[in-house]
Design a protein around this motif. Structure first.
Motif, PDB file in Angstrom:
ATOM      1  N   GLU A  12     -32.737  -9.867  11.536  1.00 16.74           N
ATOM      2  CA  GLU A  12     -33.629 -10.369  10.491  1.00 16.74           C
ATOM      3  C   GLU A  12     -34.651  -9.322  10.076  1.00 16.74           C
ATOM      4  OE1 GLU A  12     -35.422 -13.906  12.074  1.00 16.74           O
ATOM      5  OE2 GLU A  12     -34.082 -15.180  10.899  1.00 16.74           O
TER       6      GLU A  12
ATOM      7  N   ARG B   3     -38.317  -9.133   8.300  1.00 18.06           N
ATOM      8  CA  ARG B   3     -39.433 -10.029   7.980  1.00 18.06           C
ATOM      9  C   ARG B   3     -40.346  -9.340   6.977  1.00 18.06           C
ATOM     10  NH1 ARG B   3     -44.558 -10.563  10.911  1.00 18.06           N
ATOM     11  NH2 ARG B   3     -45.560 -12.505  10.308  1.00 18.06           N
TER      12      ARG B   3
ATOM     13  N   TYR C 270     -37.976 -14.181   5.412  1.00 16.30           N
ATOM     14  CA  TYR C 270     -37.044 -13.669   6.414  1.00 16.30           C
ATOM     15  C   TYR C 270     -35.690 -13.452   5.752  1.00 16.30           C
ATOM     16  CZ  TYR C 270     -40.240 -14.801  10.214  1.00 16.30           C
ATOM     17  OH  TYR C 270     -41.308 -14.840  11.060  1.00 16.30           O
TER      18      TYR C 270
END
Ligand SMILES: [Zn+2]
Ligand SMILES: [Zn+2]
Length: 333
Positions: free
Chosen positions: A189, A191, A209
């Protein structure tokens, strides 16, 4: 709390704080004991209130957890708008080398008409369609019962803002140009702080995200950080040994093949697979060599191959003394 707060509010588990609030407002309006003389109204109202408080508490707990990773955020974040989660699809090459990508999505900001409250200045009254305003409906035994939809009142008093339908939010299109660092794996992921749902007064914006998805590649298969692929190689080259060229994500690689059997062979080139990230080293390039025999020969190739074969047969005779002896005994030399 005997009931599931999601069921009580009639919202899905994926619903966010804005939806909880909307559902709570709608149900509280219907079941508030001051407005509803149904015998269970007080009980229902308490249950709705408790369900909303429970979800709101759950939400603030999550903020603290995610905020704890980010030192730039104040420790006591009073409130934070919802995060947005999206998938980011990349080719294997883009993910390996890192890239710049455009991301388009919609995020909410407080509705300017109602400043995010979802309420209109003037309330309006609508009659209940279920009981046609009478507040009573007939049940299976044809007895009159209080209408469940309007709580027996026969009408709804709504103060919903017409511009946002009572949600208190207005969505806007966002275009972001983002940098994807090299070596991210599927499921990793990214962010982007503050790029989630918009904040407002005393409310911090949520985060965005992006979950990495890597498209299937025509040649390579990615397993952890190793890149696997199959490659046809001339069986004669496998037999004789020699230099071959292998494709890799970062250009062609020369490899010197050892002379050996003409059977499927696995090569492992350490650190030549998918790039590493942080302290994780790069993966390996794992090649399955598939021997292929020539299917059709021209005259020159045939002549050369027969010469090679004759030379090989001399060696074969040496390794089989019984045959040599038999040939000599029978005058075949
Ligand atoms: Zn509004
Ligand atoms: Zn009704």
């Amino acid at each position: 709390m005997k009931n599931n707060p999601y069921t009580v509010l009639g919202v899905s588990r994926t619903a966010g704080p804005a939806e909880w609030k909307r559902a709570y407002r709608r149900l509280a309006m219907r079941w508030h004991p001051d407005r509803n003389d149904h015998p269970e109204a007080t009980e229902r109202f308490k249950e709705i209130r408790a369900a909303y408080d429970q979800l709101a508490a759950l939400d603030s707990k999550e903020e603290v957890i995610s905020g704890a990773h980010d030192e730039a955020e104040p420790e006591e974040a009073a409130a934070k708008a919802a995060d947005i989660r999206l998938n980011l699809e990349l080719s294997l090459e883009e993910a390996a080398a890192g890239c710049r990508k455009n991301v388009h999505y919609a995020r909410g900001k407080p509705c300017p008409t109602c400043q995010g409250s979802g309420e209109a200045g003037i309330s309006r009254t609508t009659f209940c369609a279920t009981c046609h305003g009478s507040g009573r409906v007939r049940d299976g035994q044809r007895t009159l019962q209080p209408c469940a939809d309007c709580g027996g009142r026969g009408f709804f008093t709504e103060r919903s803002c017409r511009d946002c339908g009572g949600s208190g939010r207005q969505t806007t299109e966002v275009k972001l140009k983002i940098t994807v660092p090299p070596g991210m794996l599927p499921g990793d992921e990214l962010r982007l702080s503050g790029q989630g749902e918009a904040g407002g007064q005393n409310v911090l914006p949520g985060d965005l995200y992006l979950t990495i998805i890597i498209q299937a590649h025509p040649l390579y298969q990615l397993r952890e950080r190793n890149l696997h692929f199959s490659m046809p190689v001339s069986a004669l080259a496998m037999l004789a040994g020699g230099d071959i060229e292998l494709p890799s994500l970062f250009g062609r690689l020369k490899h010197s093949l050892e002379a050996g059997a003409t059977e499927i062979r696995e090569l492992r080139l350490l650190g030549k697979g998918y790039p590493g990230r942080g302290k994780t080293p790069a993966g390996d390039l794992i090649v399955s060599l598939q021997p292929v025999f020539p299917q059709r020969l021209d005259a020159r190739q045939r002549k050369l191959l027969l010469q090679a074969n004759a030379a090989l047969m001399d060696k074969a005779a040496e390794s089989l003394p019984e045959i040599v002896a038999w040939r000599q005994e029978n005058g075949l030399s």
